[in-house]
Design a protein around this motif. Structure first.
Motif, mmCIF file in Angstrom:
data_model
loop_
_atom_site.group_PDB
_atom_site.id
_atom_site.type_symbol
_atom_site.label_atom_id
_atom_site.label_comp_id
_atom_site.label_asym_id
_atom_site.label_seq_id
_atom_site.Cartn_x
_atom_site.Cartn_y
_atom_site.Cartn_z
ATOM 1 N N ARG A 1 2.089 -5.492 -0.893
ATOM 2 C CA ARG A 1 2.938 -4.382 -1.274
ATOM 3 C C ARG A 1 3.498 -4.519 -2.694
ATOM 4 O O ARG A 1 3.499 -3.555 -3.457
ATOM 5 C CB ARG A 1 4.083 -4.303 -0.274
ATOM 6 C CG ARG A 1 4.790 -3.011 -0.296
ATOM 7 C CD ARG A 1 5.651 -2.926 0.929
ATOM 8 N NE ARG A 1 6.855 -2.199 0.601
ATOM 9 C CZ ARG A 1 7.835 -2.006 1.474
ATOM 10 N NH1 ARG A 1 7.744 -2.527 2.684
ATOM 11 N NH2 ARG A 1 8.886 -1.319 1.125
ATOM 12 N N THR B 1 -14.975 1.684 6.317
ATOM 13 C CA THR B 1 -13.594 2.137 6.106
ATOM 14 C C THR B 1 -12.834 1.144 5.221
ATOM 15 O O THR B 1 -12.190 1.521 4.243
ATOM 16 C CB THR B 1 -12.874 2.307 7.456
ATOM 17 O OG1 THR B 1 -13.640 3.194 8.270
ATOM 18 C CG2 THR B 1 -11.485 2.870 7.271
ATOM 19 N N VAL C 1 -0.673 13.567 0.142
ATOM 20 C CA VAL C 1 0.072 13.661 1.390
ATOM 21 C C VAL C 1 1.341 14.465 1.091
ATOM 22 O O VAL C 1 2.165 14.045 0.285
ATOM 23 C CB VAL C 1 0.425 12.261 1.939
ATOM 24 C CG1 VAL C 1 1.192 12.388 3.247
ATOM 25 C CG2 VAL C 1 -0.849 11.448 2.144
ATOM 26 N N GLU D 1 5.281 7.533 -3.737
ATOM 27 C CA GLU D 1 4.877 7.107 -2.390
ATOM 28 C C GLU D 1 3.402 7.396 -2.106
ATOM 29 O O GLU D 1 2.751 6.671 -1.365
ATOM 30 C CB GLU D 1 5.743 7.809 -1.330
ATOM 31 C CG GLU D 1 7.143 7.249 -1.239
ATOM 32 C CD GLU D 1 8.082 8.129 -0.432
ATOM 33 O OE1 GLU D 1 9.147 7.644 -0.055
ATOM 34 O OE2 GLU D 1 7.747 9.318 -0.200
ATOM 35 N N ARG E 1 -3.517 7.523 -7.511
ATOM 36 C CA ARG E 1 -3.780 6.980 -6.173
ATOM 37 C C ARG E 1 -5.153 6.305 -6.125
ATOM 38 O O ARG E 1 -5.335 5.271 -5.486
ATOM 39 C CB ARG E 1 -3.731 8.098 -5.140
ATOM 40 C CG ARG E 1 -4.033 7.594 -3.739
ATOM 41 C CD ARG E 1 -3.848 8.658 -2.691
ATOM 42 N NE ARG E 1 -4.820 9.741 -2.848
ATOM 43 C CZ ARG E 1 -4.813 10.845 -2.121
ATOM 44 N NH1 ARG E 1 -3.881 11.030 -1.199
ATOM 45 N NH2 ARG E 1 -5.711 11.786 -2.303
ATOM 46 N N ARG F 1 -14.224 1.212 1.625
ATOM 47 C CA ARG F 1 -13.721 2.351 0.848
ATOM 48 C C ARG F 1 -12.301 2.087 0.367
ATOM 49 O O ARG F 1 -11.944 2.377 -0.773
ATOM 50 C CB ARG F 1 -13.723 3.631 1.696
ATOM 51 C CG ARG F 1 -15.059 4.206 1.980
ATOM 52 C CD ARG F 1 -14.934 5.668 2.398
ATOM 53 N NE ARG F 1 -14.121 5.875 3.587
ATOM 54 C CZ ARG F 1 -14.575 5.832 4.826
ATOM 55 N NH1 ARG F 1 -15.849 5.587 5.055
ATOM 56 N NH2 ARG F 1 -13.774 6.041 5.844
ATOM 57 N N ALA F 2 -11.496 1.542 1.265
ATOM 58 C CA ALA F 2 -10.085 1.332 0.938
ATOM 59 C C ALA F 2 -9.913 0.419 -0.275
ATOM 60 O O ALA F 2 -9.037 0.639 -1.102
ATOM 61 C CB ALA F 2 -9.353 0.760 2.139
ATOM 62 N N PHE G 1 -11.071 7.366 -4.719
ATOM 63 C CA PHE G 1 -11.517 8.757 -4.645
ATOM 64 C C PHE G 1 -10.525 9.704 -5.316
ATOM 65 O O PHE G 1 -9.312 9.569 -5.134
ATOM 66 C CB PHE G 1 -11.633 9.201 -3.183
ATOM 67 C CG PHE G 1 -12.836 8.659 -2.457
ATOM 68 C CD1 PHE G 1 -14.070 9.291 -2.568
ATOM 69 C CD2 PHE G 1 -12.722 7.534 -1.660
ATOM 70 C CE1 PHE G 1 -15.173 8.799 -1.886
ATOM 71 C CE2 PHE G 1 -13.822 7.042 -0.969
ATOM 72 C CZ PHE G 1 -15.054 7.667 -1.088
ATOM 73 N N ARG H 1 -4.294 -2.266 3.193
ATOM 74 C CA ARG H 1 -3.780 -3.603 3.541
ATOM 75 C C ARG H 1 -3.817 -4.535 2.329
ATOM 76 O O ARG H 1 -4.410 -5.605 2.355
ATOM 77 C CB ARG H 1 -4.597 -4.211 4.693
ATOM 78 C CG ARG H 1 -4.594 -3.298 5.890
ATOM 79 C CD ARG H 1 -4.494 -4.076 7.182
ATOM 80 N NE ARG H 1 -4.539 -3.144 8.282
ATOM 81 C CZ ARG H 1 -5.582 -2.992 9.089
ATOM 82 N NH1 ARG H 1 -6.631 -3.752 8.954
ATOM 83 N NH2 ARG H 1 -5.554 -2.112 10.052
ATOM 84 N N THR I 1 1.999 4.256 -3.476
ATOM 85 C CA THR I 1 2.371 3.001 -2.809
ATOM 86 C C THR I 1 1.920 2.945 -1.349
ATOM 87 O O THR I 1 1.765 1.859 -0.798
ATOM 88 C CB THR I 1 3.896 2.773 -2.860
ATOM 89 O OG1 THR I 1 4.538 3.915 -2.303
ATOM 90 C CG2 THR I 1 4.374 2.563 -4.283
ATOM 91 N N ILE I 2 1.665 4.120 -0.739
ATOM 92 C CA ILE I 2 1.219 4.124 0.657
ATOM 93 C C ILE I 2 -0.121 3.390 0.789
ATOM 94 O O ILE I 2 -0.482 2.903 1.865
ATOM 95 C CB ILE I 2 1.104 5.579 1.198
ATOM 96 C CG1 ILE I 2 0.990 5.609 2.721
ATOM 97 C CG2 ILE I 2 -0.076 6.308 0.595
ATOM 98 C CD1 ILE I 2 2.236 5.182 3.430
ATOM 99 N N MET I 3 -0.844 3.279 -0.325
ATOM 100 C CA MET I 3 -2.144 2.601 -0.288
ATOM 101 C C MET I 3 -2.009 1.144 0.125
ATOM 102 O O MET I 3 -2.964 0.547 0.606
ATOM 103 C CB MET I 3 -2.861 2.712 -1.637
ATOM 104 C CG MET I 3 -3.383 4.094 -1.968
ATOM 105 S SD MET I 3 -4.417 4.822 -0.672
ATOM 106 C CE MET I 3 -5.835 3.723 -0.712
ATOM 107 N N SER I 4 -0.824 0.559 -0.057
ATOM 108 C CA SER I 4 -0.682 -0.843 0.357
ATOM 109 C C SER I 4 -0.846 -0.969 1.863
ATOM 110 O O SER I 4 -1.453 -1.919 2.344
ATOM 111 C CB SER I 4 0.665 -1.410 -0.098
ATOM 112 O OG SER I 4 1.708 -0.834 0.639
ATOM 113 N N SER I 5 -0.347 0.022 2.617
ATOM 114 C CA SER I 5 -0.499 -0.095 4.073
ATOM 115 C C SER I 5 -1.862 0.424 4.526
ATOM 116 O O SER I 5 -2.414 -0.051 5.509
ATOM 117 C CB SER I 5 0.643 0.618 4.805
ATOM 118 O OG SER I 5 0.566 2.003 4.636
ATOM 119 N N ILE I 6 -2.433 1.391 3.796
ATOM 120 C CA ILE I 6 -3.750 1.903 4.186
ATOM 121 C C ILE I 6 -4.844 0.882 3.885
ATOM 122 O O ILE I 6 -5.704 0.599 4.701
ATOM 123 C CB ILE I 6 -4.038 3.250 3.473
ATOM 124 C CG1 ILE I 6 -3.135 4.331 4.075
ATOM 125 C CG2 ILE I 6 -5.504 3.629 3.575
ATOM 126 C CD1 ILE I 6 -3.255 5.682 3.402
#
Lengths: 378, 230
Positions: free
Chosen positions: B117, B80, B97, B104, B156, B83-84, B89, B114, B107-112
């Protein structure tokens, strides 16, 4: 977290539905709690406000004041028991009465309680005016619920069927007996009034119903209770104040009934939240599979669900508390409700726990979502 | 060092009489900076191969090395995280989303994943500009056209600066003209950033934008465009 928050912000309608359901549930629980507390406080005030640790009833009284009868002379025997700090005689009489003076006409429900001022068994202080003095005849302090009915200091209240008016000299708070406003008077006045109202009991001279006992600091209450019963030669049953409160007619049953309704309501809240998130998770299967494929861990997604659940519960709680407070403003004073901060805190904690547990039902579903299903598609 | 090497990769679904061999001893190398087309009809095993090299699925036998890591030896948790950060992908259709804006969704990838940011935010702004989405950054997916959505998806995939880009049928939900544009853009972004990429497609017209083509039919991998692969 960011994802979970954005979802709530952008799918407001959907989350508003679950919040609305929670508001209703929280409102229901708070109102039920307020009713339960109101009934409990109204029924037990007289015993709770007595400042006693123990109550001594006659052995055959089944812990009921009206069924109990002990000779006044037992007071000295109880006082002699090691560990006893002070003892006061108590007598109760439920009935109706009439007020004369500036107060409104009509029949008042009353409970006359005789006690010994300065001893345990009655409120130590009046919230306005004063308490009767030791041995002072023909005066009483009334519970503030009578004040709300228009009774004022200086008015005279006479119990139906008696010729002994009691002049109101002060008011006490939270001192109702069986949801009836109390008149706190001396044990002597109580005996006179009872003798007139219940002539069949007149023969029993020198009797009181029970004794309120204060135990010395640092002394075991249970051991003292046993010692008192031994000193009275097995004619008595001495129990703690808490037990005496629960022994009041209906109190225990009321408490457990309301508690059960509240527990069931919380279970319903948990199920509602569990179903909501289960459906939401089911609906977002594809989206969650894609998020997992691009590297979101099950833990990340599960945390999001918990965060959402906590937010939904927090909003539901806030609105539910506001709604119940608004209801309190419009309820007539005759409805026995007591909104306590402590109940609200319990409801907040219980709702957050139930909400999190409910949300946790979706964890397994989230964990089971297969990220490979994100590819291929069609 | 090649970007990816797959050695003798096989995948069998099920067991016994019902066993289906989706992939048979696939061996290939993807060079650093290379954009490869994986051509095959539906049911050929191309998606299975993509899920295996994408560290989504474990092969029955064989090994896949991406960069210097054997992804077949990673635990599920490690896969996991792998992949991140290492793989970008691009999926076939509605894969954004829905309640996040174009920006967003990047940018959400920063939290997914890690990832810091500020780094992700800066990259997201550059990517949105390059992909011609600067004006649409605050729009939700439902307000974007099919082509715009696919471009957000490309953004993304690139925003975490992964070494390998895996693309699944990027033209499936687009018309030919738009599909061609998106694939061109994808090829251009991969080249410009020095990434390596694999694009699964059944459309031979898309092959011309890639460096090399592998065909797959009934789980067997062959070099070049072979007959029957479309």
């Amino acid at each position: 977290m960011k994802l979970a928050l954005a979802e709530i912000r952008r799918s407001r309608g959907r989350f508003a539905a679950i919040v609305a359901a929670l508001v209703l549930i929280v409102f229901l629980v708070l109102v039920l709690n307020a009713l339960a507390d109101g009934l409990y406080y109204g029924a037990t005030g007289a015993v709770r406000s007595g400042g006693a640790d123990l109550y001594t009833f006659s052995a055959d009284a089944r812990r009921q004041f009206p069924r109990s009868s002990l000779p006044e002379s037992d007071a000295a025997k109880i006082a002699a028991v090691p560990g006893v700090a002070s003892v006061g005689a108590v007598g109760t009489l439920q009935g109706t009465g009439q007020c004369s003076g500036r107060c409104p006409s009509g029949v008042l429900d009353l409970a006359v309680i005789g006690y010994q001022p300065g001893q345990p068994g009655g409120p130590a202080h009046a919230v306005s005016g004063r308490m009767p003095r030791e041995g002072e005849p023909g005066v009483a302090a009334a519970d503030v619920t009578l004040k709300r009915k228009g009774v004022r200091i200086g008015d005279r209240v006479t119990v139906s069927g008696t010729s002994t008016p009691m002049q109101i000299v002060g008011f006490t708070s939270d001192s109702q007996y069986e949801l009836q406003p109390t008149l706190w008077t001396t044990i002597e006045t109580w005996r006179t009034v009872q003798g007139q109202a219940r002539p069949e009991l007149r023969g029993e001279q020198g009797m009181v119903q029970a004794f309120a006992v204060k135990v010395k600091a640092g002394t075991s209450k249970t051991e003292t209770a046993t010692a008192i019963d031994a000193a009275l030669g097995g004619t008595s049953e001495t129990i703690s104040k808490g037990t005496a409160v629960l022994a009041l007619p209906g109190v225990k049953a009321q408490k457990s009934t309301f508690n059960q309704i509240v527990y069931v309501t919380f279970i319903v809240a948990g199920i509602v939240i569990a179903l909501f998130f289960a459906l939401l998770t089911l609906e977002k299967r594809t989206q969650l599979a894609i998020l997992k494929a691009i590297g979101a861990s099950s833990r990340y997604l599960a945390t999001g669900i918990v965060v959402q659940s906590v937010i939904v519960c927090a909003i539901g709680l806030a609105l539910g508390i506001i709604a119940s407070r608004l209801l309190a403003l419009v309820l007539p004073a005759s409805v026995p409700v007591t909104f306590r901060g402590a109940s609200a805190v319990t409801v907040v904690i219980a709702t957050l726990i139930t909400g999190t547990l409910g949300a946790a039902f979706s964890f397994r579903r989230v964990t089971r979502i297969d990220p490979t299903s994100a590819l291929g598609g069609a | 060092m090649p970007a990816l090497h797959a050695q003798d990769v096989s995948k069998t679904y099920g067991s016994g009489h019902t066993a289906v061999e989706a992939l048979k001893h696939a061996t290939f190398t993807l060079d650093d900076g290379e954009f490869l087309a994986l051509l095959g009809p539906s049911g050929s095993g191309k998606t299975t191969l993509l899920t295996i090299v994408g560290a989504l699925l474990e092969p029955s036998t064989g090994e896949v090395v991406v960069g210097d890591r054997d992804v077949t030896r990673l635990s599920q948790k490690e896969r996991t995280a792998f992949r991140a950060r290492t793989i970008g992908f691009v999926f076939q259709s509605f894969n954004l989303v829905p309640f996040l804006t174009a920006r967003e969704n990047l940018t959400i990838m920063s939290s997914i994943a890690r990832v810091d940011r500020a780094t992700i935010d800066a990259r997201a702004d550059v990517l949105l500009e390059e992909l011609g989405l600067a004006e649409r950054r605050n729009n939700l997916p439902e307000e974007l056209s099919g082509g715009e959505r696919q471009r957000v998806a490309i953004g993304r995939a690139l925003v975490t600066d992964p070494a390998l880009i895996l693309v699944d049928e990027p033209t499936a939900s687009l018309d030919t003209a738009l599909g061609t544009q998106v694939v061109q853009l994808l090829a251009q972004e991969i080249k410009r950033r020095g990434k390596s990429g694999i694009m699964v497609t059944h459309d031979t017209r898309m092959v011309e934008y890639t460096d090399r083509t592998l065909s797959i039919l009934d789980g067997v991998l062959t070099e070049g465009v072979t007959a029957g692969s479309h």
